[in-house]
Design an enzyme around this catalytic site. Sequence first.
Site, PDB file in Angstrom:
ATOM      1  N   LYS A 113       0.840  -1.207   0.000  1.00  0.00           N
ATOM      2  CA  LYS A 113       0.000   0.000   0.000  1.00  0.00           C
ATOM      3  C   LYS A 113       0.867   1.246   0.000  1.00  0.00           C
ATOM      4  O   LYS A 113       0.646   2.180  -0.764  1.00  0.00           O
ATOM      5  CB  LYS A 113      -0.929   0.026   1.222  1.00  0.00           C
ATOM      6  CG  LYS A 113      -2.262  -0.605   0.942  1.00  0.00           C
ATOM      7  CD  LYS A 113      -3.409   0.110   1.627  1.00  0.00           C
ATOM      8  CE  LYS A 113      -4.720  -0.449   1.094  1.00  0.00           C
ATOM      9  NZ  LYS A 113      -5.881  -0.036   1.855  1.00  0.00           N
ATOM     10  N   LYS A 149      -2.501 -13.052  -8.824  1.00  0.00           N
ATOM     11  CA  LYS A 149      -3.206 -13.833  -7.798  1.00  0.00           C
ATOM     12  C   LYS A 149      -4.687 -13.470  -7.814  1.00  0.00           C
ATOM     13  O   LYS A 149      -5.026 -12.291  -7.899  1.00  0.00           O
ATOM     14  CB  LYS A 149      -2.621 -13.492  -6.417  1.00  0.00           C
ATOM     15  CG  LYS A 149      -3.399 -14.111  -5.257  1.00  0.00           C
ATOM     16  CD  LYS A 149      -2.996 -13.488  -3.917  1.00  0.00           C
ATOM     17  CE  LYS A 149      -4.149 -12.852  -3.167  1.00  0.00           C
ATOM     18  NZ  LYS A 149      -4.946 -13.631  -2.270  1.00  0.00           N
ATOM     19  N   LYS A 186     -10.117 -10.759  -4.075  1.00  0.00           N
ATOM     20  CA  LYS A 186     -11.296  -9.887  -4.011  1.00  0.00           C
ATOM     21  C   LYS A 186     -10.911  -8.448  -4.309  1.00  0.00           C
ATOM     22  O   LYS A 186     -11.728  -7.670  -4.768  1.00  0.00           O
ATOM     23  CB  LYS A 186     -11.895  -9.934  -2.599  1.00  0.00           C
ATOM     24  CG  LYS A 186     -12.560 -11.223  -2.261  1.00  0.00           C
ATOM     25  CD  LYS A 186     -13.073 -11.155  -0.826  1.00  0.00           C
ATOM     26  CE  LYS A 186     -12.860 -12.429  -0.068  1.00  0.00           C
ATOM     27  NZ  LYS A 186     -11.807 -12.342   0.973  1.00  0.00           N
TER      28      LYS A 186
END
Length: 323
Positions: free
Chosen positions: A110, A189, A192
């Site tokens: 992040k 990968k 969600k």
Amino acid sequence: MRVLSGIQPSGNLHIGNYFGMMKRMIEYQENNELFCFLVNYHALTSVFDGDALRQRTFEAACDFLALGLDPNKSVFWVQSDVPEVTELTWLLSNVTGMGLLERCHSYKDKMAKGIPASHGLFSYPVLMAADILLFGGEKVPVGKDQKQHLEVARDIALRFNHTYGETFVIPEPDIAEDVAMVPGIDGQKMSKSYDNTIEIFADEKSLREKIMRIKTDSTPVDQPKPIEDNILFDIYCLFLDQKGREDLKDRFLTPGLKYGEVKKELFAVIWEYFAPYRQKREQLVKDRATVLEVLRQGAQKARQVAAVYLEKARHNVGLDYWN
Ligand code: ADP
Ligand code: TRP
């Protein structure tokens, strides 16, 4: 053996979750003590809409039960129904070095993207360690992306035991090589967070669309197709046994195979594979009271186990000043 794992109700569950964690958890319930939970405190690091979180938590519970998690053979609950876990998180925080958390990918990624990280995201691995240690989890089935978090949990447990005396079980990660990292339709990968998932309970139309969007290479039809790093091949293999995989490999290596046709076939295979679970899920969604009761009873059982470990930890650090 006490087998334990959790999943975030932060979005619709997908086949990466299924093969990496859910299916294996469900199989473990036959011969182990299974502890399974929905980590809604963790989901607060990315879901900022109360209605959405409520809805997703209930749906994730229906998903797990529909796929075969049996509350008579396992302990199944929602993380926030055992709030002792947040107290343990604080006790663990004080034996967790900053450096250990600064090295964690979820936080580093992040920051690298320039997205401001919250304190919740930074301390996410400590809450996860508390999830495991509070219930004496010995074996933790997860996908490869959680390997680092499991190492942090082990480090924290060792450090706590070293500082305060034997308190916690040291957990072992359980990562299955062949399903450690299920690829998404774009080859990253499946997650969600990336809009690249094949959802377990998608409706027919969106499932078909997703499968048709699986990224393929441009090998001409009359050439053999590569099977290394072939997303379509890898996803199809998840639904096949050894013999089926060998046959699929032969088909890919034989000139003439059309990716579009394989995709249509794969859609039918996946639709069929989850059909019985889909029916079960529809019933559960309607039978809300039963699902809520399962979760209530699960939390009650989980709390009994949590109380023992938390008491021991509170005593070892010296919070029981009256003694
Ligand atoms: P997501 O990345 O989709 O948000 P979670 O972090 O909630 O998924 O993961 C829940 C469980 O499913 C974890 O054990 C995780 O390792 C596993 N998992 C998630 N995505 C995959 C994947 N693509 N392949 C294998 N396992 C996965
Ligand atoms: N961090 C895990 C994930 O994102 C979810 C999780 C929370 C978990 N607590 C856990 C997994 C305890 C295993 C054990 O997938």
